[in-house]
Design an enzyme around this catalytic site. Structure first.
Site, PDB file in Angstrom:
ATOM      1  N   ARG A  57       0.827  -1.216   0.000  1.00 13.04           N
ATOM      2  CA  ARG A  57       0.000   0.000   0.000  1.00 13.04           C
ATOM      3  C   ARG A  57       0.858   1.260   0.000  1.00 13.04           C
ATOM      4  NH1 ARG A  57      -2.958  -1.275   5.405  1.00 13.04           N
ATOM      5  NH2 ARG A  57      -0.750  -1.522   5.829  1.00 13.04           N
ATOM      6  N   LYS A 162       4.475 -19.382   6.225  1.00 15.20           N
ATOM      7  CA  LYS A 162       3.854 -19.777   7.484  1.00 15.20           C
ATOM      8  C   LYS A 162       3.481 -18.507   8.250  1.00 15.20           C
ATOM      9  CE  LYS A 162       7.390 -19.202  10.716  1.00 15.20           C
ATOM     10  NZ  LYS A 162       7.736 -19.167  12.038  1.00 15.20           N
ATOM     11  N   LYS A 196      17.662 -25.724   4.155  1.00 10.78           N
ATOM     12  CA  LYS A 196      19.036 -25.644   4.662  1.00 10.78           C
ATOM     13  C   LYS A 196      19.769 -26.916   4.232  1.00 10.78           C
ATOM     14  CE  LYS A 196      17.661 -22.746   8.507  1.00 10.78           C
ATOM     15  NZ  LYS A 196      18.326 -21.487   8.268  1.00 10.78           N
ATOM     16  N   HIS A 254       8.516 -25.713  11.659  1.00 10.44           N
ATOM     17  CA  HIS A 254       9.943 -26.061  11.564  1.00 10.44           C
ATOM     18  C   HIS A 254      10.301 -27.303  12.391  1.00 10.44           C
ATOM     19  CE1 HIS A 254      10.097 -22.212   9.757  1.00 10.44           C
ATOM     20  NE2 HIS A 254      10.212 -21.504  10.852  1.00 10.44           N
TER      21      HIS A 254
HETATM   22  N1  LIG Z   1       9.769 -11.517   8.858  1.00  6.39           N
HETATM   23  C1  LIG Z   1      10.196 -12.757   8.912  1.00  6.39           C
HETATM   24  O1  LIG Z   1      11.362 -13.026   9.214  1.00  6.39           O
HETATM   25  C2  LIG Z   1       9.245 -13.898   8.592  1.00  6.39           C
HETATM   26  C3  LIG Z   1       9.728 -15.232   8.653  1.00  6.39           C
HETATM   27  C4  LIG Z   1       8.878 -16.280   8.294  1.00  6.39           C
HETATM   28  C5  LIG Z   1       7.580 -16.003   7.910  1.00  6.39           C
HETATM   29  N2  LIG Z   1       7.125 -14.719   7.890  1.00  6.39           N
HETATM   30  C6  LIG Z   1       5.755 -14.485   7.449  1.00  6.39           C
HETATM   31  O2  LIG Z   1       5.796 -13.681   6.282  1.00  6.39           O
HETATM   32  C7  LIG Z   1       4.728 -12.754   6.261  1.00  6.39           C
HETATM   33  C8  LIG Z   1       5.285 -11.346   6.153  1.00  6.39           C
HETATM   34  O3  LIG Z   1       6.069 -11.060   7.291  1.00  6.39           O
HETATM   35  P1  LIG Z   1       6.689  -9.627   7.555  1.00  6.39           P
HETATM   36  O4  LIG Z   1       7.448  -9.759   8.813  1.00  6.39           O
HETATM   37  O5  LIG Z   1       7.372  -9.107   6.359  1.00  6.39           O
HETATM   38  O6  LIG Z   1       5.374  -8.772   7.810  1.00  6.39           O
HETATM   39  P2  LIG Z   1       5.225  -7.204   7.968  1.00  6.39           P
HETATM   40  O7  LIG Z   1       6.530  -6.512   7.772  1.00  6.39           O
HETATM   41  O8  LIG Z   1       4.468  -6.972   9.214  1.00  6.39           O
HETATM   42  O9  LIG Z   1       4.223  -6.850   6.774  1.00  6.39           O
HETATM   43  C9  LIG Z   1       4.585  -6.889   5.407  1.00  6.39           C
HETATM   44  C10 LIG Z   1       3.880  -5.762   4.661  1.00  6.39           C
HETATM   45  O10 LIG Z   1       2.499  -6.013   4.622  1.00  6.39           O
HETATM   46  C11 LIG Z   1       1.802  -4.762   4.602  1.00  6.39           C
HETATM   47  N3  LIG Z   1       0.771  -4.781   5.649  1.00  6.39           N
HETATM   48  C12 LIG Z   1       0.954  -4.865   6.982  1.00  6.39           C
HETATM   49  N4  LIG Z   1      -0.233  -4.871   7.632  1.00  6.39           N
HETATM   50  C13 LIG Z   1      -1.167  -4.777   6.671  1.00  6.39           C
HETATM   51  C14 LIG Z   1      -2.581  -4.727   6.691  1.00  6.39           C
HETATM   52  N5  LIG Z   1      -3.274  -4.786   7.830  1.00  6.39           N
HETATM   53  N6  LIG Z   1      -3.238  -4.620   5.516  1.00  6.39           N
HETATM   54  C15 LIG Z   1      -2.570  -4.550   4.351  1.00  6.39           C
HETATM   55  N7  LIG Z   1      -1.215  -4.600   4.274  1.00  6.39           N
HETATM   56  C16 LIG Z   1      -0.529  -4.708   5.411  1.00  6.39           C
HETATM   57  C17 LIG Z   1       2.808  -3.681   4.906  1.00  6.39           C
HETATM   58  O11 LIG Z   1       3.046  -2.971   3.714  1.00  6.39           O
HETATM   59  P3  LIG Z   1       2.190  -1.672   3.323  1.00  6.39           P
HETATM   60  O12 LIG Z   1       1.836  -0.957   4.571  1.00  6.39           O
HETATM   61  O13 LIG Z   1       3.141  -0.908   2.437  1.00  6.39           O
HETATM   62  O14 LIG Z   1       1.022  -2.202   2.588  1.00  6.39           O
HETATM   63  C18 LIG Z   1       4.058  -4.429   5.310  1.00  6.39           C
HETATM   64  O15 LIG Z   1       5.217  -3.807   4.846  1.00  6.39           O
HETATM   65  C19 LIG Z   1       3.944 -12.998   7.540  1.00  6.39           C
HETATM   66  O16 LIG Z   1       2.874 -13.837   7.275  1.00  6.39           O
HETATM   67  C20 LIG Z   1       4.937 -13.684   8.452  1.00  6.39           C
HETATM   68  O17 LIG Z   1       4.286 -14.528   9.372  1.00  6.39           O
HETATM   69  C21 LIG Z   1       7.923 -13.668   8.210  1.00  6.39           C
END
Ligand SMILES: NC(=O)c1ccc[n+]([C@@H]2O[C@H](COP(=O)([O-])OP(=O)(O)OC[C@H]3O[C@@H](n4cnc5c(N)ncnc54)[C@H](OP(=O)(O)O)[C@@H]3O)[C@@H](O)[C@H]2O)c1
Length: 501
Positions: A57, A162, A196, A254
């Site tokens: 967004r 996940k 891995k 995991h």
């Molecule tokens: N981070 C990790 O290391 C990791 C590891 C394994 C799995 N995951 C999974 O991967 C997914 C993404 O993780 P993340 O840590 O990158 O998440 P995040 O940073 O919280 O969110 C990713 C993007 O989604 C958009 N967003 C956030 N809340 C929103 C909402 N309510 N409505 C619409 N857009 C929204 C935001 O972009 P905008 O505001 O620009 O739209 C944000 O930059 C999750 O499901 C998480 O469980 C993450």
């Protein structure tokens, strides 16, 4: 496999495609996906042509997006020699998660495809909060972007991160929604642990050597421990972690995969379906787990303490965490598999945050020798063989065994035969995310979860979660531990056994 053959396989490039990353402005994209893609680019393993479209967004131009990503890589000390060429593959499209937003996205992708000649092949990666998974899947269906037979479309794949649901019911519901728009072959459920090297090597180690498999059972193995320890705290993922806790965050996915690779039967063929069949069979053979009826589980939460001599806050003091939170950040479970191979062998699964160091390892503890020939000299101090399969800090396999120290006296000494990937394969290994993205581009499901595996895993874990989360004396079940220690006091004895190497 001769080296040349491996090289031929590695140089076999996937079809041209466009990778559309929803959540392109987010943490996962910036910390994992873009570095992995950059590394694939530097190795010349990306398809040609290829394009990445970050979608979120946030209002950004493609140039602003590239600048942001470059700064992230710079911050992580990445060599930026290939950056300019890589950056020319990156684009950004601000999207709203509604019909109008996705119609616009469709037009943009069609236009983009004409410029890039990616043949309409598209991967949609859901790097967004899980609440958006159903919304995006539905919108991709409605705008026909999920179609593989439509005008201007090549193949279409969806990558789901996940957590795959919060419990059995929500996992089924998510699957139903995904299947409204996508066929099973189009769905890739990522568990990057599976990519891995040492984890993949588990199958090779067990089934391409004849010496381990005959002793890989209850007759020779005392116990197996699987540990994924982190020294980091909850960081900036408080909102997610308060909903998930360690059991949903680590055990459903995991830890379960590590257990399965250690315990599964050999598949009849090395192909995704046959491997998944054996994995699911293993999960289904887990003995029902009921804490109230004596199954062993210890839950903990970190308090303030020291990590590497630096003072860190307790979980409840972290930003975004409820001051009275009862969410566990540590769990130890003792599991049993009810099958011929593993009857009676405990599998200890341990994972936690703010433990003394980051380490991920599977330890196979063999039984003591049946007749203690040297007992009169050394008492009970002769340790049994132990095999350690480590994915962090090193990708390594180590086998402990007894030797005689040189000299006239008979003195025993435990020696370690070890194999580390870094010693034998110089250069930076391919990041796990790089491997799974590449497999998705190639349409290979081997390293991804299949829905029946996810359901079997939730089927096992949901009653545990219900008992742990809904019992009236939850505050008494949760044991506290100082950051920088190996979990609550009550498990120290067992932890000593598990972390000894
Ligand atoms: N981070 C990790 O290391 C990791 C590891 C394994 C799995 N995951 C999974 O991967 C997914 C993404 O993780 P993340 O840590 O990158 O998440 P995040 O940073 O919280 O969110 C990713 C993007 O989604 C958009 N967003 C956030 N809340 C929103 C909402 N309510 N409505 C619409 N857009 C929204 C935001 O972009 P905008 O505001 O620009 O739209 C944000 O930059 C999750 O499901 C998480 O469980 C993450």
């Amino acid at each position: 496999m001769p080296k040349d053959f491996c090289d031929i396989l590695a140089n076999n490039k996937p079809d041209p495609c466009t990778l559309v990353i929803f959540g392109g402005s987010g943490d996962l994209t910036r910390r994992k996906l873009i570095p992995a893609l950059y590394s694939l680019f530097s190795r010349n393993q990306l398809p040609e042509p290829f394009a990445v479209i970050g979608c979120s967004r946030t209002q950004l131009t493609s140039d602003q997006y590239r600048d942001r990503l470059k700064k992230d890589l710079q911050k992580n000390g990445q060599d930026l020699t290939d950056w300019d060429a890589f950056a020319s593959l990156l684009y950004y499209y601000p999207v709203s998660y509604d019909s109008a937003g996705f119609s616009g996205l469709r037009e943009y992708l069609i236009q983009q495809d004409r410029t890039c000649s990616c043949r309409g092949n598209r991967i949609f990666d859901l790097a967004v909060p899980p609440s958006l998974y159903p919304i995006i899947a539905e919108l991709l269906g409605r705008t026909k972007l999920s179609r593989e037979d439509d005008d201007g479309n090549g193949w279409a794949r969806i990558v789901v991160e996940k957590p795959f649901g919060r419990d059995l019911e929500s996992a089924k519901e998510l699957d139903r929604i995904l299947h409204d728009s996508f066929r099973e072959e189009q769905i890739f459920r990522i568990d990057h642990y599976l990519a891995k090297e040492t984890v993949q090597n588990m199958l090779i180690f067990r089934f391409a050597n004849s010496i381990f498999e005959p002793i890989w059972n209850r007759h020779h193995i005392e116990h197996v421990s699987i540990m994924a320890a982190e020294s980091l705290g909850v960081g900036n993922r408080a909102g997610y972690y308060e909903q998930a806790g360690v059991l949903r965050d680590m055990f459903q996915n995991h830890m379960m995969q590590l257990l399965v690779l250690t315990a599964m039967e050999p598949p009849c063929r090395l192909e995704a379906g046959a491997v998944q069949d054996e994995k699911v069979k293993t999960i289904r053979s887990l003995r029902d787990f009921h804490p109230a009826r004596g199954s062993r589980i210890s839950l903990g939460q970190y308090e303030a303490g020291l990590i590497d001599g630096v003072a860190v806050s307790g979980y409840r003091q972290e930003q975004g965490i409820a001051r009275q939170s009862l969410v566990p950040t540590f769990a130890l479970m003792e599991l049993y598999l009810d099958n011929w191979r593993w009857q009676g062998v405990p599998f200890f699964l341990v994972s936690g945050k703010r433990l003394p160091r980051k380490t991920t390892r599977i330890v196979v503890q063999f039984k003591e020798v049946p007749h203690k020939l040297f007992q009169s000299m050394f008492g009970d101090s002769i340790s049994a063989n132990r095999l350690v399969i480590e994915t962090f800090p090193e990708e390594a396999i180590r086998l402990n065994f007894q030797t005689k120290s040189p000299g006239a006296a008979t003195c025993l000494r435990t020696m370690v035969m070890d194999f580390t990937y870094s010693a034998h394969y110089p250069g930076k290994p391919l990041e796990a995310y790089g491997r799974v993205l590449l497999d998705c581009m190639n349409g290979d499901h081997m390293l991804f979860w299949r829905q029946d595996g996810i359901e079997a895993s939730w089927d096992f874990l949901t009653p545990v979660l219900e008992e742990c989360e809904q019992c009236c004396n939850l505050d008494q079940q949760l044991h506290y531990y100082a950051a920088g220690t190996w979990g609550p006091e009550s498990v120290q004895g067992l932890m000593k056994k598990i972390i000894r190497s």
